[in-house]
Design an enzyme around this catalytic site. Structure first.
Site, short mmCIF file in Angstrom:
data_model
loop_
_atom_site.label_atom_id
_atom_site.label_comp_id
_atom_site.label_asym_id
_atom_site.label_seq_id
_atom_site.Cartn_x
_atom_site.Cartn_y
_atom_site.Cartn_z
N ASP A 209 -5.32 9.40 9.13
CA ASP A 209 -3.95 9.05 9.50
C ASP A 209 -3.64 9.42 10.94
O ASP A 209 -3.96 10.52 11.40
CB ASP A 209 -2.95 9.76 8.59
CG ASP A 209 -3.02 9.28 7.15
OD1 ASP A 209 -3.62 8.20 6.94
OD2 ASP A 209 -2.50 9.96 6.26
N GLU B 238 0.86 -1.18 0.00
CA GLU B 238 0.00 0.00 0.00
C GLU B 238 0.89 1.24 0.00
O GLU B 238 1.76 1.39 0.87
CB GLU B 238 -0.91 -0.01 1.23
CG GLU B 238 -1.93 1.11 1.26
CD GLU B 238 -2.81 1.06 2.50
OE1 GLU B 238 -3.42 2.11 2.80
OE2 GLU B 238 -2.88 0.00 3.17
#
Length: 260
Positions: free
Chosen positions: A63, A52
């Protein structure tokens, strides 16, 4: 047409091995984007199922602090989505790549051009965490005739009917979010997590991978027992930044060769 990513991961599942997908931030390297393929090669040589690749963005809502900092370091090197795609077009990889991006950079790039240019890389999957399923048609018409799978995220708080809606017709894999919140949080798993993952895996007809908060060998063992494999981000990003390539290779090798 079954997408390459689906077939590739399903073959690993059928071989009774755990699927292992590490996350890296494009451009978060001493050499900037010029170091991207060095990192990819390190991970490929450790046996990963896929990789990824994160796209840095100024407002990364999903995040955690480690990956957010990695994105800031990358942005400080003037790394852009355009530059990343151009770099990925330079060389084919041994394993499929999965791009993780927010919708705004894609919109700015131009959706049709984005998909067209990605098709000239080894990217076979796409994760857009801030794109609700109801608005997936923002990009799915352009993906339909491509070999790029749009990967859905399914959280713990997603109701059964909603889960089925997300899973039915999905391609690539199901990204099962192990915690509520951002990436990198560890140890705050709900008591019913294993049951949730087992039910998800039993229902889905493509691999289910567990991510968010996965960081130890014990996590790899645990989540391989109730899903088809794991995605590991913050630990990999932190250790690579700290120059612990050997430790990363050892950890990734363990996860990539886990026997069911």
């Amino acid at each position: 047409m079954t997408k390459t990513l689906t077939k590739h991961l399903q073959a690993i599942k059928d071989s009774k091995r755990g699927i292992f997908v590490p996350y890296i931030m494009a451009g978060d390297h001493a050499k900037g984007l010029d170091g991207l393929f060095e990192t990819i090669t390190l991970l490929e040589n450790s046996g990963v199922s896929a990789i990824e690749v994160g796209i840095p963005w100024s407002d990364p809502v999903a995040d955690g602090p480690i990956i957010e900092l990695a994105g800031q370091r990358s942005l400080a090197k003037d790394v852009t989505l355009t530059a990343i795609i151009k770099k990925l077009q330079e060389k084919k990889t041994q394993v499929p790549l999965v791009i993780m991006t927010y919708i705004n950079p894609v919109y700015q790039y131009g959706i049709e051009a984005f998909v067209k240019d990605l098709a000239e890389t080894s990217v076979k999957g796409l994760i857009i965490p801030d794109l609700p399923n109801e608005h997936a048609d923002f990009i799915t018409p352009y993906l339909r005739d491509s070999d790029i799978a749009l990967v859905p995220l399914v959280s713990l708080t997603t109701g059964i009917d909603r889960q089925k809606q997300l899973i039915d017709g999905a391609e690539g894999f199901i990204y099962a979010v192990a915690i509520n919140g951002v990436t990198g949080k560890t140890g705050n798993y709900r008591d019913d997590l294993d049951k949730h993952l087992s039910n998800l895996t039993a229902y889905a007809d493509i691999p289910v991978l567990t991510g968010f908060g996965v960081s130890t060998e014990e996590d790899i063992k645990r989540f391989n027992a109730v899903s088809d494999g794991v995605i590991v981000g913050s630990k990999i990003v932190r250790d690579l930044h700290d120059g612990k390539e050997e430790e990363v290779a050892e950890f990734v090798t363990f996860g990539s060769h886990f026997e069911k």
